[in-house]
Design an enzyme around this catalytic site. Structure first.
Site, PDB file in Angstrom:
ATOM      1  N   ASP A 146      13.996  62.875  26.196  1.00  0.00           N
ATOM      2  CA  ASP A 146      12.808  62.123  26.576  1.00  0.00           C
ATOM      3  C   ASP A 146      11.533  62.757  26.003  1.00  0.00           C
ATOM      4  O   ASP A 146      11.597  63.767  25.283  1.00  0.00           O
ATOM      5  CB  ASP A 146      12.769  62.053  28.115  1.00  0.00           C
ATOM      6  N   ASP A 201       9.843  51.542  29.036  1.00  0.00           N
ATOM      7  CA  ASP A 201      11.060  51.273  29.812  1.00  0.00           C
ATOM      8  C   ASP A 201      11.268  49.790  30.117  1.00  0.00           C
ATOM      9  O   ASP A 201      10.318  49.040  30.329  1.00  0.00           O
ATOM     10  CB  ASP A 201      10.985  52.033  31.143  1.00  0.00           C
TER      11      ASP A 201
HETATM   12  C1  GLA Z   1      11.485  57.835  30.945  1.00  0.00           C
HETATM   13  C2  GLA Z   1      12.576  57.157  30.108  1.00  0.00           C
HETATM   14  C3  GLA Z   1      13.551  56.443  31.018  1.00  0.00           C
HETATM   15  C4  GLA Z   1      14.164  57.417  32.014  1.00  0.00           C
HETATM   16  C5  GLA Z   1      13.068  58.137  32.791  1.00  0.00           C
HETATM   17  C6  GLA Z   1      13.608  59.277  33.620  1.00  0.00           C
HETATM   18  O1  GLA Z   1      10.691  56.896  31.585  1.00  0.00           O
HETATM   19  O2  GLA Z   1      12.000  56.287  29.192  1.00  0.00           O
HETATM   20  O3  GLA Z   1      14.569  55.799  30.262  1.00  0.00           O
HETATM   21  O4  GLA Z   1      14.946  58.334  31.304  1.00  0.00           O
HETATM   22  O5  GLA Z   1      12.087  58.687  31.915  1.00  0.00           O
HETATM   23  O6  GLA Z   1      12.600  59.990  34.283  1.00  0.00           O
END
Ligand code: GLA
Length: 386
Positions: A146, A201
């Protein structure tokens, strides 16, 4: 000493590369985040693994079981190693890896290129080589990495460190970049990772928007033009599936799944597979839709046309086949007519199969019409008549 380091460091950075050939088709699996967020533990993962096997999902291709954020202890140990939360994962990560491998599944894990993960657990920054060795020793097969808390770091340089660390740890691990598309990873990540997120996301809705997340239709629109950057071993990742999750109608789940297959997207189920209804299971394991996603030619589909109330997506497949998907973007059901001779790229005559109706519907000489619900799709596979 300085001299040795110069040559050694030069050798590592000049020759380190990602492990090739790990993702000839888009990776498929299940990830904890979309349904469970931080509420994960060993029983959930084990029960899900059993459900992946029992439901036929593993055999349909969903092999990577990925623990997303929040599997970690809040602190590294005295030697700076990452450690799993001992309450959530009492048997430890090696044992969990063994459990998954014994069931023909693969083990995926998450961390972050920044100082802390997005949920505030220890990130990988400054510990890359040590962490890669730890993951390799646990039998990890897939690492999602990430981008929270990265400060002023440059994305390409930062992700290259972890790529090199994985290489030097020696275990082939799929490297999944989760940089949200901020620095256009499709332009630089093909030799860094096997897949890279293209957006923020996903959420379980059709086209809602929040600051960091949005519905699948918003994400779909953001894929337009990215098709030329994807191919075997280097995939655009429009984020994980929300198929079967509350917030989507059955039609919206089906359209989301169909279009992710058209995009040659990594298919990471994000539902509770222990308790999914038969309709969700049937959708996620549909062999014809999955074959479109996993087609060995590895071409990402593209938006062919946008019209009032509908969009047409096309995807070139191996052996001269094509997939086509017509999405009803309107708010009510509509009668759609498909005139095959509109598609100038088609050469000669094809048989047409309606993937969701599960039937052959004739050839491209005849036009086809069908009623399509709001936010639902028609999905076709065309095969040339030789
Ligand atoms: C980010 C990523 C997600 C998930 C969250 C976890 O937002 O884009 O896909 O992994 O972190 O905290």
């Amino acid at each position: 000493m300085k001299k040795i380091c110069f040559w050694l460091c030069f050798a590592v950075s000049a020759f380190a590369q990602k492990f090739d050939g790990l993702a000839p088709t888009p990776p498929m699996g299940w990830n904890t985040w979309n349904t469970f967020a931080g509420n994960i533990n060993e029983s959930l993962v084990k029960e899900t693994a059993e459900a992946l096997v029992a439901s036929g999902m593993r055999d349909a291709g969903y092999k990577y079981v990925v623990l997303d954020d929040a599997w970690l202890s809040k602190e590294r140990d005295a030697n700076g190693n990452v450690v799993a939360d001992p309450v959530k994962f009492p048997s430890g990560m090696s044992a969990l890896g063994d459990f998954l491998h014994a069931r023909g599944l693969k083990f995926g894990i998450y961390n972050c290129a920044g100082a802390q993960t997005c949920a505030g657990y220890p990130g990988g920054r400054g510990h890359e080589f040590q962490d890669a060795r730890t993951y390799a020793s646990w039998g990890v097969d897939y690492l999602k990495y990430d981008w929270c808390n990265h400060g002023t770091a440059d994305a390409r340089e930062t992700y290259k460190i972890m790529r090199d660390a994985i290489r030097s740890a020696g275990r082939p691990i799929i490297f999944s970049l989760c940089e949200w598309g901020d620095s256009k990873p499709w332009t630089w990540a093909a030799d860094v990772g096997h897949l890279w997120r293209t957006t923020g996301d996903i959420m379980a809705c059709y086209d809602c928007r929040q600051q960091w997340s949005s519905g699948w239709k918003v994400i779909l629109d953001a894929q337009v033009g990215l098709e030329k950057y994807a191919g075997p071993d280097h995939w655009n990742d429009p984020d994980m599936l929300e198929v079967g999750n509350k917030g989507l109608t059955p039609a919206e789940s089906r359209a989301h799944f169909s279009l992710w297959c058209m995009l040659a997207a990594p298919l990471m189920a994000g539902n509770d597979v222990r308790h999914m209804v038969a309709e969700t299971r049937a959708l996620l394991t549909d062999a014809e839709a999955i074959a479109i996603d996993q087609d060995p030619l590895g071409k990402q589909g593209s938006r062919f046309r946008t019209e009032t109330g509908r969009e047409i997506w096309i995807k070139e497949l191996s052996a001269g086949d094509w997939a086509m998907c017509v999405l009803n973007t309107g708010l009510s059901s509509a009668e759609f007519v498909v005139e095959w001779n509109d598609f100038s790229f088609l050469k000669g005559k094809y048989t047409v199969r309606d993937v969701w109706a599960k039937k052959a519907i004739g050839t491209t000489s005849e036009k086809y019409s069908s009623r399509v619900d709001s936010h639902d799709v028609m999905l076709f596979r065309l095969t040339p008549i030789k």
